[in-house]
Design an enzyme around this catalytic site. Structure first.
Site, mmCIF file in Angstrom:
data_model
loop_
_atom_site.group_PDB
_atom_site.id
_atom_site.type_symbol
_atom_site.label_atom_id
_atom_site.label_comp_id
_atom_site.label_asym_id
_atom_site.label_seq_id
_atom_site.Cartn_x
_atom_site.Cartn_y
_atom_site.Cartn_z
ATOM 1 N N CYS A 171 41.187 33.249 47.043
ATOM 2 C CA CYS A 171 40.178 33.495 46.059
ATOM 3 C C CYS A 171 38.596 34.015 46.232
ATOM 4 O O CYS A 171 37.618 34.556 45.752
ATOM 5 C CB CYS A 171 39.774 32.295 44.815
ATOM 6 S SG CYS A 171 39.693 31.063 45.625
ATOM 7 N N CYS A 225 47.161 34.878 37.448
ATOM 8 C CA CYS A 225 46.823 35.239 38.463
ATOM 9 C C CYS A 225 47.908 34.459 38.890
ATOM 10 O O CYS A 225 47.716 34.112 40.776
ATOM 11 C CB CYS A 225 45.931 35.593 39.062
ATOM 12 S SG CYS A 225 44.382 35.608 38.800
ATOM 13 N N CYS A 236 45.075 30.261 38.739
ATOM 14 C CA CYS A 236 44.766 30.329 37.113
ATOM 15 C C CYS A 236 45.836 30.631 36.407
ATOM 16 O O CYS A 236 46.747 31.648 37.523
ATOM 17 C CB CYS A 236 44.123 31.471 37.497
ATOM 18 S SG CYS A 236 42.211 31.023 37.835
ATOM 19 N N CYS A 241 35.968 38.218 39.060
ATOM 20 C CA CYS A 241 36.363 37.532 38.290
ATOM 21 C C CYS A 241 36.394 36.557 39.043
ATOM 22 O O CYS A 241 35.734 35.069 38.682
ATOM 23 C CB CYS A 241 37.601 37.583 37.235
ATOM 24 S SG CYS A 241 38.151 36.617 36.432
ATOM 25 N N CYS A 242 37.219 35.894 39.909
ATOM 26 C CA CYS A 242 37.070 34.946 41.310
ATOM 27 C C CYS A 242 35.681 34.961 41.486
ATOM 28 O O CYS A 242 35.074 33.646 41.471
ATOM 29 C CB CYS A 242 37.396 35.156 42.223
ATOM 30 S SG CYS A 242 39.748 35.175 42.333
#
Ligand code: SF4
Length: 245
Positions: free
Chosen positions: A241, A218, A215, A132-133
């Site tokens: 990240c 997270c 985010c 995702c990162c």
């Protein structure tokens, strides 16, 4: 005020040098800049790179954009628009754009959150935060830095053990440009003092128990005395990240 920084190396030609010479050149610049106040490091960077420099900012605070706006009018400020930010962070971005002499550059992922959900399933951040990162931060950053000579980040050595040896200036092999970290020697108190001195707007989340803001999915609040970055990817062994390698 200390003596003006006098580093005559032509960092803009670093791309053409062998890696060992590049590292040696950066080491010499670091030695000259170590111990200098952040505004002198920014002034030096502005003189070397001018508007070919872009400033990365998370909108946790406005220190770095303000620091560089004083030496590079309308400096480009890069914000990674992940699609998962807190509303307060997006409001802080709007305030920064309105009140500082900066040009906001939003780095967009290839896919919207909905498109990512459709391909990988919902809440990829819970199942594979590294992917995702990569999709929402690492790849957009890489595309945004293409063609630049230098980027600046607000990484501080005191933030985490993984950041303890962060140099002031280095060659960023991943993105093929110079990376500058003018705040490496700052403490949390230094950040606070700069904000007070310059009357900078705040991300309201900091006062609500979020000393490190990423985010929303997270990031959690931390307790008083807890590691400030303990609220990032809490419950996961992930600590970065991937944009500051
Ligand atoms: Fe995704 Fe979380 Fe990384 Fe944001 S911090 S890009 S939501 S994994």
């Amino acid at each position: 005020m200390t003596a003006p920084v006098d580093v005559t190396l032509d960092l803009t030609s670093l791309r053409d040098l062998p890696a060992t010479d590049r590292d040696r050149a950066c080491d010499e610049v670091c030695a000259a800049l170590e111990g200098k106040p952040a505004h002198e490091i920014a002034t030096w960077a502005a003189g070397v790179f001018g508007r070919d420099l872009i400033v990365a900012a998370s909108m946790q605070d406005l220190v770095l954009p303000h620091l560089f706006a004083r030496v590079i009018p309308d400096v480009d400020v890069l914000f990674l628009q992940t699609g998962y930010h807190f509303e307060e962070t997006l409001q802080t971005l709007q305030v920064a754009a309105a009140e500082l002499a900066i040009t906001v550059v939003e780095a967009m992922p290839v896919q919207s959150v909905a498109e990512q959900d459709a391909q990988y399933g919902e809440k990829l951040h819970d199942r594979d935060p590294n992917l995702c990162c990569f999709l929402r931060k690492v790849d957009p950053l890489a595309r945004s830095l293409a063609g630049r000579a230098a980027w600046a980040s607000g990484v501080r050595r005191a933030e985490a053990p993984t950041r303890a040896n962060t140099p002031i200036v280095s060659w960023d092999d991943t993105h093929d440009l110079v990376k500058i970290n003018p705040l490496v020697n700052w403490s949390e108190q230094d950040v606070e003092a700069y904000q007070v001195t310059h009357g900078l707007p705040r991300n309201p989340l900091v006062a609500q128990g979020y000393p490190s803001i990423g985010c929303a999915p997270c990031t959690r609040k931390v307790a008083p005395g807890e590691d400030p970055r303990a609220g990032r990817w809490s419950g996961n062994d992930k600590t970065e990240c991937g944009i500051h390698q």
